[in-house]
Write an enzyme that holds these catalytic residues in place. Structure first.
Site, PDB file in Angstrom:
ATOM      1  N   HIS A 162      -7.467  -3.492   4.483  1.00  0.00           N
ATOM      2  CA  HIS A 162      -6.891  -2.138   4.532  1.00  0.00           C
ATOM      3  C   HIS A 162      -7.618  -1.241   3.525  1.00  0.00           C
ATOM      4  CE1 HIS A 162      -4.398   0.816   2.462  1.00  0.00           C
ATOM      5  NE2 HIS A 162      -3.803   1.052   3.610  1.00  0.00           N
ATOM      6  N   ASN A 163      -7.777  -1.737   2.322  1.00  0.00           N
ATOM      7  CA  ASN A 163      -8.442  -0.926   1.299  1.00  0.00           C
ATOM      8  C   ASN A 163      -9.909  -0.673   1.652  1.00  0.00           C
ATOM      9  OD1 ASN A 163      -5.999  -1.261   0.012  1.00  0.00           O
ATOM     10  ND2 ASN A 163      -6.913  -1.502  -2.008  1.00  0.00           N
TER      11      ASN A 163
ATOM     12  N   SER B 245       0.836  -1.205   0.000  1.00  0.00           N
ATOM     13  CA  SER B 245       0.000   0.000   0.000  1.00  0.00           C
ATOM     14  C   SER B 245       0.867   1.248   0.000  1.00  0.00           C
ATOM     15  CB  SER B 245      -0.916   0.019   1.218  1.00  0.00           C
ATOM     16  OG  SER B 245      -1.645   1.229   1.210  1.00  0.00           O
TER      17      SER B 245
ATOM     18  N   GLU C 102      -9.944   2.002   4.028  1.00  0.00           N
ATOM     19  CA  GLU C 102      -9.629   3.228   3.269  1.00  0.00           C
ATOM     20  C   GLU C 102     -10.904   3.810   2.645  1.00  0.00           C
ATOM     21  OE1 GLU C 102      -6.273   2.682   0.522  1.00  0.00           O
ATOM     22  OE2 GLU C 102      -7.474   3.676  -1.004  1.00  0.00           O
TER      23      GLU C 102
ATOM     24  N   LYS D 175      -4.368  -6.726   3.113  1.00  0.00           N
ATOM     25  CA  LYS D 175      -4.322  -5.555   2.227  1.00  0.00           C
ATOM     26  C   LYS D 175      -5.729  -5.205   1.738  1.00  0.00           C
ATOM     27  CE  LYS D 175      -3.114  -2.292  -0.597  1.00  0.00           C
ATOM     28  NZ  LYS D 175      -3.370  -2.376  -1.979  1.00  0.00           N
TER      29      LYS D 175
HETATM   30  P1  NDP Z   1      -0.826  -2.217 -14.290  1.00  0.00           P
HETATM   31  O1  NDP Z   1      -1.817  -2.836 -13.379  1.00  0.00           O
HETATM   32  O2  NDP Z   1      -1.252  -1.085 -15.135  1.00  0.00           O
HETATM   33  O3  NDP Z   1      -0.201  -3.373 -15.221  1.00  0.00           O
HETATM   34  C1  NDP Z   1       0.698  -3.077 -16.251  1.00  0.00           C
HETATM   35  C2  NDP Z   1       1.848  -4.054 -16.255  1.00  0.00           C
HETATM   36  O4  NDP Z   1       1.369  -5.402 -16.384  1.00  0.00           O
HETATM   37  C3  NDP Z   1       2.783  -3.826 -17.427  1.00  0.00           C
HETATM   38  O5  NDP Z   1       4.116  -4.068 -17.000  1.00  0.00           O
HETATM   39  C4  NDP Z   1       2.316  -4.868 -18.430  1.00  0.00           C
HETATM   40  O6  NDP Z   1       3.297  -5.231 -19.377  1.00  0.00           O
HETATM   41  C5  NDP Z   1       2.024  -6.005 -17.509  1.00  0.00           C
HETATM   42  N1  NDP Z   1       1.136  -7.011 -18.093  1.00  0.00           N
HETATM   43  C6  NDP Z   1      -0.174  -6.900 -18.370  1.00  0.00           C
HETATM   44  N2  NDP Z   1      -0.650  -8.065 -18.877  1.00  0.00           N
HETATM   45  C7  NDP Z   1       0.392  -8.929 -18.918  1.00  0.00           C
HETATM   46  C8  NDP Z   1       0.532 -10.272 -19.330  1.00  0.00           C
HETATM   47  N3  NDP Z   1      -0.494 -10.964 -19.791  1.00  0.00           N
HETATM   48  N4  NDP Z   1       1.757 -10.831 -19.244  1.00  0.00           N
HETATM   49  C9  NDP Z   1       2.820 -10.137 -18.770  1.00  0.00           C
HETATM   50  N5  NDP Z   1       2.747  -8.860 -18.360  1.00  0.00           N
HETATM   51  C10 NDP Z   1       1.541  -8.255 -18.427  1.00  0.00           C
HETATM   52  O7  NDP Z   1       0.476  -1.752 -13.448  1.00  0.00           O
HETATM   53  P2  NDP Z   1       0.591  -0.981 -12.057  1.00  0.00           P
HETATM   54  O8  NDP Z   1       2.038  -0.760 -11.878  1.00  0.00           O
HETATM   55  O9  NDP Z   1      -0.342   0.173 -11.947  1.00  0.00           O
HETATM   56  O10 NDP Z   1       0.073  -2.045 -10.974  1.00  0.00           O
HETATM   57  C11 NDP Z   1       0.663  -3.321 -10.822  1.00  0.00           C
HETATM   58  C12 NDP Z   1      -0.051  -4.059  -9.717  1.00  0.00           C
HETATM   59  O11 NDP Z   1       0.064  -3.307  -8.514  1.00  0.00           O
HETATM   60  C13 NDP Z   1      -1.558  -4.249  -9.941  1.00  0.00           C
HETATM   61  O12 NDP Z   1      -1.944  -5.466  -9.371  1.00  0.00           O
HETATM   62  C14 NDP Z   1      -2.161  -3.113  -9.161  1.00  0.00           C
HETATM   63  O13 NDP Z   1      -3.484  -3.361  -8.775  1.00  0.00           O
HETATM   64  C15 NDP Z   1      -1.224  -3.059  -7.968  1.00  0.00           C
HETATM   65  N6  NDP Z   1      -1.175  -1.813  -7.244  1.00  0.00           N
HETATM   66  C16 NDP Z   1      -1.203  -0.633  -7.913  1.00  0.00           C
HETATM   67  C17 NDP Z   1      -1.166   0.552  -7.211  1.00  0.00           C
HETATM   68  C18 NDP Z   1      -1.153   1.839  -7.942  1.00  0.00           C
HETATM   69  O14 NDP Z   1      -1.177   2.888  -7.269  1.00  0.00           O
HETATM   70  N7  NDP Z   1      -1.099   1.846  -9.265  1.00  0.00           N
HETATM   71  C19 NDP Z   1      -1.102   0.591  -5.745  1.00  0.00           C
HETATM   72  C20 NDP Z   1      -0.975  -0.697  -5.138  1.00  0.00           C
HETATM   73  C21 NDP Z   1      -1.037  -1.842  -5.883  1.00  0.00           C
HETATM   74  P3  NDP Z   1       3.429  -4.427 -20.797  1.00  0.00           P
HETATM   75  O15 NDP Z   1       4.236  -3.197 -20.477  1.00  0.00           O
HETATM   76  O16 NDP Z   1       4.156  -5.368 -21.685  1.00  0.00           O
HETATM   77  O17 NDP Z   1       2.043  -4.113 -21.252  1.00  0.00           O
END
Ligand code: NDP
Length: 478
Positions: free
Chosen positions: A185-186, A128, A189, A182
């Site tokens: 937590h959300n 988080s 939130e 987590k």
């Molecule tokens: P995203 O959820 O937007 O995911 C994008 C990433 O996933 C890219 O690296 C993409 O690769 C990859 N991806 C998608 N599909 C595939 C696949 N089939 N095979 C391999 N790679 C894949 O990224 P975030 O950084 O925002 O979040 C990552 C995780 O963290 C999620 O679970 C999210 O819920 C969690 N999270 C996010 C927060 C936030 O503030 N954003 C906070 C806390 C947790 P490519 O570049 O090749 O498309």
């Protein structure tokens, strides 16, 4: 050079966690499905520490020290399964796959069980703090086996936020425990944000206080027992003026709240556990109602509002502050109670003092209140409900009169306060000697022969409602 850990998935969260690890002296192998993100990260932030660039998962795995630690930070859901499927044949027994995304805890349980059969550790960790937290120190909630934490904990504790010198990271429990905590937590939130929203609405619609003045009030509240990240950023949002129109920013934003689903997951899970998390549920429903924009437009034309034209009490601002504190406390109490129910259901030994403590820094619900909550659960005698901890029994008694005044004023003015009011109903429901559940049991027995217990005898009873209304005892319910 071999890497301490590999990170696959280098969108904002993965990239920032990788940079955080590197800044803390770990060598990090980088991988992303499309290599552009890897190269962009190296080009912009390669100087943050020691990185190893890889293009394939095979290269990533080959670059790691043993036991290998591969952290997946891809889109939650199917992409996680897909990456695990590709990694599995490349790894050896004892290696650790970490999923640090927002996965559902049931998925984590399933993945952990499947990988355990291959003697691979699977660790679902809740992270988080958003992108800023991932880079500078998030709150980290790791699940998985205790053995895997021995290999992983030192890295995670190094990159986590710190409060009073303590890392905001501790092993939570086996399989999906980290992701479950987590998720809750959300949920908290959601409730925390909603109660702040209700306070804003009351001050605006009830007392006519404009956002700029509210920004000052919220900043002031942030020096009281409400002090928290969410109060702090609310003051900032309320004080912000839209550059295009010169109006308060909150007045130019569409009042339909979005959601990504973790609040909903919390409520579904609470329903399954039979855990009364009304504050979280009401806050999820409040967002849903806010998004029913067409119905809301019609309702404004068709439905009658409140008729009362009452003066708010002179103490209103302070009353709202106290009601906000009470409602917030109930949301925490309900969320923590849900953790207790889940611990029983899933066989987790959840330590609520450690959980409250690791929420004190790095995460969105970080708040001064958590220090006292940590203390309450660290006591030799753990309270069955947060409200039973002496400090909170007293705290809620102190704010109860103001809380009741605010809820009744809101009702008379027609200002919806779903979490303020449902939290008060929870409080009153919990402490009430007799609940109308007795009548419900009677109804259930009449229409469905569901049986009932008696206050003066052991066993199950059924009344012959359609006959002579005599009572049968020791009814076999099976
Ligand atoms: P995203 O959820 O937007 O995911 C994008 C990433 O996933 C890219 O690296 C993409 O690769 C990859 N991806 C998608 N599909 C595939 C696949 N089939 N095979 C391999 N790679 C894949 O990224 P975030 O950084 O925002 O979040 C990552 C995780 O963290 C999620 O679970 C999210 O819920 C969690 N999270 C996010 C927060 C936030 O503030 N954003 C906070 C806390 C947790 P490519 O570049 O090749 O498309």
């Amino acid at each position: 050079m071999s890497a301490h850990i590999g990170v696959t998935g280098l969108a904002v969260m993965g990239a920032n966690l990788a940079r955080n690890l590197a800044r803390n002296g770990f060598t990090v192998a980088l991988h992303n499905r499309s290599v552009e993100k890897t190269d962009a990260l190296l080009a912009r932030h390669g100087q943050d520490g020691d990185f190893i660039r890889t293009e394939t998962l095979q290269e990533l795995v080959d670059s790691l020290q043993k036991p290998r630690r591969v952290l997946i930070m891809v889109k939650a859901g199917q992409p996680v399964d897909s990456v695990i499927e590709q990694l599995e044949p490349l790894l050896e027994p004892g290696d650790i796959i970490i999923d640090a995304g927002n996965s559902h805890y049931e998925d984590t349980r399933r993945r952990e069980a499947a990988l355990a059969k291959q003697n691979l550790h699977f660790v679902g960790i809740g992270v988080s703090g958003g992108e800023e937290g991932a880079l500078n120190g998030p709150s980290i909630m790791p699940g998985g086996s205790k053995e895997s934490y021995a290999a992983l904990g030192p890295l995670l504790e190094k990159i986590a936020a710190r409060v009073d010198g303590q890392p905001c990271c501790a092993w939570i429990g086996t399989d999906g425990a980290g992701h479950f905590v987590k998720m809750v937590h959300n949920g908290i939130e959601y409730a925390d944000m909603q109660v702040i929203g209700e306070a804003f609405d009351l001050l605006r619609s009830g007392a006519g206080i404009e956002p700029a003045e509210q920004a000052r009030i919220f900043a002031e509240w942030n020096t009281t027992d409400l002090a928290s990240f969410l109060i702090e950023i609310s003051a900032e949002v309320l004080g912000h003026v839209d550059a295009n129109t010169g109006k308060p920013f909150v007045d130019v934003v569409v009042d339909a709240a979005g959601q990504k689903g973790t609040g909903r997951w919390t409520v579904i899970s609470a329903l399954e556990l039979g855990s009364p998390t009304s504050g979280i549920a009401e806050s999820v429903f409040a967002r849903a109602l806010s998004s029913q924009t067409d119905q809301r437009k019609l309702a404004q034309e068709l439905l009658v509002g409140a008729e009362a034209d009452i003066e708010v009490p002179a103490t209103f601002v302070e009353d709202v502050r106290q009601a906000l504190y009470a409602s917030k406390l109930i949301s925490y109490a309900q969320g923590l109670d849900m953790l207790t129910s889940a611990a029983t259901e899933y066989g987790w030994n959840l330590k609520l003092d450690e959980i409250a403590s690791l929420w004190r820094g790095g995460c969105i619900i970080r708040a001064d209140l958590l220090k006292e909550i940590t203390k309450a659960y660290a006591a030799d005698e753990k309270p069955a409900n947060l409200l039973f901890a002496p400090a909170f029994t007293t705290a809620i008694a102190d704010v109860l009169p103001a809380w009741r005044r605010v809820v009744s004023t809101a009702v008379q003015l027609g200002i919806p306060v779903p979490v303020f009011s449902s939290s008060l109903a929870y409080y009153d429901g919990l402490r009430r000697k007799r609940l109308p559940a007795a009548l419900i049991q009677g109804q259930r027995d009449l229409f469905g022969a569901h049986t009932y217990g008696r206050v003066d005898a052991e066993g199950s009873f059924h009344t012959l409602w359609g006959e002579d209304k005599s009572e049968l005892d020791a009814v076999d319910t099976h």
